[in-house]
Design a protein around this motif. Structure first.
Motif: not given
Length: 327
Positions: A184-186, A203-204, A217-220, A301-307
């Motif tokens: 995400a930072a890159a 993401a974090l 709870r990830g989606w929440g 960022g959120i998409a990268l975290a979930l991926l």
């Protein structure tokens, strides 16, 4: 013990949150950025609410120091994108490994607030500004701790003790969030956005070390962070007055503290509004320039975290299932 309701409300906690919010609201009347930094400093105390022991409340000051230091360190490495990306990954792995030890009671809270604020530091225009922001966050945490002493402590059984987690599992988790935050930072640096740490922070903010929490709870949490980011963007888009920002800081902390006992991930909505507003208030670009960029980087960022939460554990399980060749 009866299960907590999905969305809990406590007037006692809300009153506590209102007292926590007073300095931030007053300072925001003259200097909104300083006021929001103070508001971020009281977030750990607001998240704990009054369901905490005095020992846990003392940790609030240490958490504020870690958060302020994270913001400052992020600003120091921000001029060198490659170093910044590598530092994100290294910090994520290191803090995750510390979380494996239940005696490291600070480590999970560093995951919750310290690492996202390191990402926020990547968006700082100067280390001096980040240093002043970090000191204000620390000041807010000290104030929150002093205020908490006026309320009696909760019983120590109110929060179950953490059990030790396998270091291999926490190493995998550290790699998971490290990849999400670093990529995400890159992306932020490569795309040349004016806040390159925004996607990293998002993401974090989403990630959590407990796989069961992530599944359940990830989606929440993701929706809470997205909602908070959208509200922060809309607030900045409206170009509010200092008085409006003061009212916002007061309301966010009071309501967030009042709902801190909720089973659903409600509090991340309020913390995201404040953390991301801290980045937006000093922005001098026209609103049309950055509004979609902010939303897009948040979603990235959120998409990268979930991926990463799906891909890294799957690879780890596949590697663990491989038969060991005979020696």
């Amino acid at each position: 013990m009866s299960p907590r309701p999905p969305i809990a409300w406590s007037w006692r906690n809300a009153a506590y949150g209102a007292v926590l919010a007073l300095p931030a609201a007053v300072v925001s009347l003259a200097a909104p950025s300083a006021g929001v930094a103070l508001a971020v400093g009281v977030l750990p105390a607001a998240a704990l609410g009054l369901r905490s022991t005095r020992a846990e409340r003392r940790l609030v000051v240490l958490i504020g120091g870690v958060a302020g230091l994270s913001l400052f360190i992020g600003s120091l490495v921000a001029p060198w994108p490659a170093l910044a990306v590598l530092t994100v990954f290294a910090l994520c792995v290191g803090v995750a490994l510390l979380t494996a030890d239940p005696a490291r009671r600070l480590a999970p809270l560093v995951l919750m607030l310290g690492l996202p604020l390191f990402g926020a530091g990547l968006s700082s225009s100067s280390w001096t500004g980040a240093l002043s922001g970090g000191l204000l966050i620390l000041a807010g945490s000290v104030y929150a701790w002093l205020v908490s002493l006026a309320w009696p402590p909760a019983a120590s059984v109110a929060r179950p003790p953490r059990s030790a987690a396998p270091r291999s599992a926490m190493l995998a988790y550290g790699v998971q969030i490290g990849l999400a935050g670093a990529v995400a930072a890159a992306c932020g640096f490569a795309l040349g956005v004016d806040h390159p740490g925004w996607a990293c922070t998002a993401a974090l903010l989403v990630s959590r070390p407990d796989r069961r929490q992530l599944d359940a709870r990830g989606w929440g949490r993701a929706f809470s962070v997205i909602g908070g980011a959208l509200v922060a963007c809309l607030i900045a888009l409206a170009n509010p007055s200092n008085a409006a920002i003061a009212v916002l800081a007061f309301a966010v902390i009071a309501i967030g503290t009042g709902t801190s006992g909720s089973r659903w991930y409600v509090f991340p909505f309020f913390s995201t509004v404040l953390v991301l507003s801290l980045l937006l208030l000093d922005d001098t670009e026209p609103a049309a320039h950055w509004f979609l960029e902010r939303v897009g980087m948040t979603l990235l960022g959120i998409a990268l975290a979930l991926l990463a939460a799906w891909a890294v554990p799957a690879v780890a399980r596949r590697h663990a299932a491989r038969p060991v060749p005979p020696s």
